[in-house]
Motif scaffolding. Structure first.
Motif, short mmCIF file in Angstrom:
data_model
loop_
_atom_site.label_atom_id
_atom_site.label_comp_id
_atom_site.label_asym_id
_atom_site.label_seq_id
_atom_site.Cartn_x
_atom_site.Cartn_y
_atom_site.Cartn_z
N ALA A 69 0.93 -1.36 -0.19
CA ALA A 69 -0.17 0.01 0.27
C ALA A 69 0.85 1.38 0.06
O ALA A 69 0.39 2.29 -0.35
CB ALA A 69 -0.87 -0.05 1.12
N HIS A 70 2.53 1.40 0.11
CA HIS A 70 3.22 2.59 0.37
C HIS A 70 3.98 2.04 -0.43
O HIS A 70 5.52 0.88 0.59
CB HIS A 70 2.48 3.30 1.48
CG HIS A 70 3.89 4.14 1.19
ND1 HIS A 70 3.19 5.83 0.46
CD2 HIS A 70 5.21 4.64 1.87
CE1 HIS A 70 4.28 6.57 0.19
NE2 HIS A 70 5.13 5.84 1.00
N ALA A 71 5.23 2.38 -1.27
CA ALA A 71 6.07 1.88 -1.93
C ALA A 71 7.04 3.05 -2.54
O ALA A 71 6.57 4.07 -3.16
CB ALA A 71 6.70 0.64 -2.14
N HIS A 72 8.56 3.05 -2.18
CA HIS A 72 9.03 4.06 -3.06
C HIS A 72 10.07 2.38 -4.20
O HIS A 72 10.67 2.00 -3.40
CB HIS A 72 9.24 4.65 -3.17
CG HIS A 72 8.80 6.15 -1.88
ND1 HIS A 72 8.18 6.68 -2.36
CD2 HIS A 72 8.58 5.57 -0.74
CE1 HIS A 72 7.79 7.69 -1.31
NE2 HIS A 72 8.54 7.14 -0.58
N LEU A 73 10.45 2.69 -5.88
CA LEU A 73 10.93 2.14 -6.64
C LEU A 73 12.05 2.16 -6.64
O LEU A 73 13.31 1.80 -7.49
CB LEU A 73 10.11 1.50 -8.11
CG LEU A 73 8.43 0.67 -7.68
CD1 LEU A 73 8.24 0.33 -9.05
CD2 LEU A 73 8.93 -0.88 -7.41
N ILE A 212 -0.55 10.57 0.75
CA ILE A 212 -0.23 11.14 1.20
C ILE A 212 0.93 10.64 1.79
O ILE A 212 0.07 9.52 2.79
CB ILE A 212 -0.34 12.47 2.00
CG1 ILE A 212 -1.37 11.73 3.06
CG2 ILE A 212 -1.78 13.22 0.64
CD1 ILE A 212 -2.67 12.91 3.91
N HIS A 213 2.14 11.16 2.81
CA HIS A 213 2.99 10.72 3.71
C HIS A 213 1.88 11.45 5.34
O HIS A 213 2.38 13.27 4.62
CB HIS A 213 4.14 11.70 3.81
CG HIS A 213 5.65 10.51 2.92
ND1 HIS A 213 5.39 11.29 1.02
CD2 HIS A 213 5.35 9.40 2.88
CE1 HIS A 213 5.95 9.58 0.74
NE2 HIS A 213 6.09 8.92 1.54
N LEU A 214 2.11 11.32 5.90
CA LEU A 214 1.83 12.01 7.19
C LEU A 214 1.71 11.32 8.30
O LEU A 214 1.86 10.27 8.31
CB LEU A 214 -0.24 11.68 7.22
CG LEU A 214 -0.57 12.93 8.11
CD1 LEU A 214 -0.59 14.21 7.74
CD2 LEU A 214 -2.15 12.55 8.08
N ALA A 264 -0.21 7.59 4.57
CA ALA A 264 1.34 6.16 4.96
C ALA A 264 2.17 6.83 6.32
O ALA A 264 1.96 7.97 6.25
CB ALA A 264 2.92 7.00 3.41
N HIS A 265 2.66 6.20 6.50
CA HIS A 265 3.25 5.95 8.18
C HIS A 265 2.07 5.87 9.58
O HIS A 265 1.86 5.41 9.90
CB HIS A 265 4.02 7.52 8.46
CG HIS A 265 5.62 6.91 7.17
ND1 HIS A 265 5.77 5.89 6.56
CD2 HIS A 265 5.99 7.24 5.63
CE1 HIS A 265 7.32 5.87 6.11
NE2 HIS A 265 6.64 6.87 5.21
N LEU A 266 1.89 7.94 9.16
CA LEU A 266 1.20 7.84 11.02
C LEU A 266 1.95 7.71 12.30
O LEU A 266 1.07 6.53 13.17
CB LEU A 266 -1.11 7.66 10.65
CG LEU A 266 -1.55 8.18 9.68
CD1 LEU A 266 -2.69 7.73 9.14
CD2 LEU A 266 -0.83 9.22 10.67
N THR A 316 6.03 -1.10 2.17
CA THR A 316 7.35 -1.31 2.71
C THR A 316 8.41 -0.37 2.52
O THR A 316 9.62 0.11 2.73
CB THR A 316 8.18 -2.21 1.32
OG1 THR A 316 7.76 -1.56 0.40
CG2 THR A 316 7.79 -3.98 1.22
N ASP A 317 7.45 0.98 1.43
CA ASP A 317 8.70 2.03 1.64
C ASP A 317 9.49 1.76 -0.01
O ASP A 317 9.71 0.89 -0.16
CB ASP A 317 8.96 2.36 3.26
CG ASP A 317 8.58 4.12 3.25
OD1 ASP A 317 8.24 4.89 2.53
OD2 ASP A 317 8.88 5.22 4.12
N GLY A 318 10.55 2.22 0.42
CA GLY A 318 11.29 2.43 -0.83
C GLY A 318 12.65 1.54 0.56
O GLY A 318 12.75 1.42 1.40
ZN LIG Z 1 7.05 6.80 1.49
#
Ligand SMILES: [Zn+2]
Length: 415
Positions: A69-73, A212-214, A264-266, A316-318
């Motif tokens: 649900a949230h990654a950077h390749l 969003i990142h939050l 993402a995150h919280l 996973t994020d990046g």
């Molecule tokens: Zn991110």
């Protein structure tokens, strides 16, 4: 036998975990035209579909594919900036952006491949102006690229938002059926309030989604409360920090929180009152616990968020903040961090992510009518918690095949 019937394939395994219903021993799915036509015992499915090809993996478990649900390749493993504090890591990342351009595309291809080989069938990726869309589209995974935009690079808030909306419209041309592009409002410290609000309104008008990142780092909390700290230092004397509220309250004030938004995150500074706000607005969350640990961003109150009805998926994020693109490995980390059952974890990694992204009608469980998106995992059955056993196996390289829309996009089974 009709011609379309002849094209059907039965996939079966020693155990099949639909997630939406209890595990089946010697369970099977029959797949036609990319979708699951039926789920059941192999004996029944086989009898009802005589002559259909059967791929049976007795010592494996079939589970829905991981939904990231949230990654950077566009990051690579070998030269990640040192971990937290967050603002120091971000500062190092920004310094490396010019040299990064030379290898971003290669890194994105490698990251996508890694995700596929770890059983990922759907990827929600965020990258500047959607730069990693080609690699996602080529990977065979279904997914969405959320295109980040940075208004200071473009012009006025209105110009910036019109630019990214036009850019995303262009990106959508000629994509594979299940690959999509959307807008990301990167964060409260990189996108000003007016651009954030305009982007939220414009995308909502068009029925688009938003990422969003939050509330990721302690520095973000400080930046919004008082306009000081490491992020204020990086972004100079900005005019929108120091609004005296939490990141969640700030995001609500600029209309970013809505059911079509995934935050993402919280991870830091999410109070009980904030959780109520999140639940009431219907926004979804992507939980990235390994990135949060690496960047010293605390622990997201995921059990309380789930208890409040917030849709939570795993991300996973990046590779510059996380050790792998393996979502099942990320989820095993979360299971241990929060003391969750294996079943709760496996649901987060699959159906949870699909619900968070609003795609659960098409994927996330093994049910008739959904796309045939699943992973074939080599498992040993000594575990008293079979779902946890699957997470452990998949975290440790046990994914033997990945199937997206009925196509085996990864297969080391030799069949
Ligand atoms: Zn991110």
């Amino acid at each position: 036998m009709s011609e379309s019937r002849a094209e059907s394939v039965i996939f079966a395994a020693g155990t099949l975990m639909p997630i939406s219903s209890p595990p089946l021993q010697d369970g099977a799915v029959i797949v036609r035209e990319g979708r699951i036509e039926a789920v059941g015992d192999l004996a029944d499915v086989g009898r009802e579909n005589p002559g259909t090809d059967v791929r049976f993996f007795p010592n494996y478990t079939i589970v829905p594919g991981a939904v990231n649900a949230h990654a950077h390749l566009g990051f690579r493993r070998k030269d990640a900036p040192e971990g937290g504090p967050f603002s120091e890591w971000l500062g190092a990342l920004i310094e490396r952006l010019p040299e990064k351009e030379a290898w971003t595309a290669e890194a994105a291809g490698d990251s996508a491949r890694e995700a596929v080989e770890a059983g990922t069938t759907y990827m929600a990726e965020s990258s500047p102006y959607g730069e990693c869309l080609p690699q996602l589209a080529e990977s065979g995974m279904a997914g969405t690229v959320y295109a980040e935009f940075f208004p200071h690079e473009i012009g006025t808030p209105k110009e910036a938002v019109e630019y990214i909306v036009a850019k995303v419209s262009d990106l959508r041309e000629g994509l594979p059926e299940r690959v999509d592009a959307q807008v990301s409002v990167h964060s409260p410290y990189t996108v000003d309030p007016e651009s954030s609000r305009l982007a939220a309104r414009r995308t909502r008008e068009m029925g688009w989604k938003l990422a969003i990142h939050l509330s990721e780092s302690p520095e973000e909390v400080e930046f919004l409360k008082s306009g000081t700290g490491g992020l204020a230092d990086i972004f100079g004397s900005n005019e929108w920090g120091g609004v005296g509220v939490s990141p969640v309250r700030y995001a609500q004030s600029v209309e970013l929180l809505a059911p079509q938004t995934i935050a993402a995150h919280l991870a830091t500074g999410v109070s009980e009152e904030n959780i109520e706000v999140l639940a009431n607005t219907g926004v979804a969350a992507a939980h990235c616990p390994r990135s949060n640990a690496y960047l010293r961003c605390g622990v997201s109150p995921v059990p309380a968020m789930i208890a409040s009805g917030i849709r939570v998926g795993m991300g996973t994020d990046g590779l510059w903040s996380s050790p792998s693109l393996n979502l099942f490995e990320e989820t095993l980390f979360a299971v241990e961090l929060h003391g969750m059952s294996g079943a709760a974890g496996l649901e987060l990694a699959t159906l949870g992510g699909a619900r968070a992204l609003g795609i659960e009608a098409g994927t996330g469980t093994l049910d008739a009518g959904k796309w045939a998106d699943f992973a074939v995992v080599e498992t040993s059955w000594e575990s008293r918690d079979p779902e946890r056993g699957v997470l452990e196996a998949a975290a440790g390289g046990g994914v033997a095949a990945t199937v997206v829309g009925g196509d085996m996009i990864y297969n080391r089974l030799g069949t």
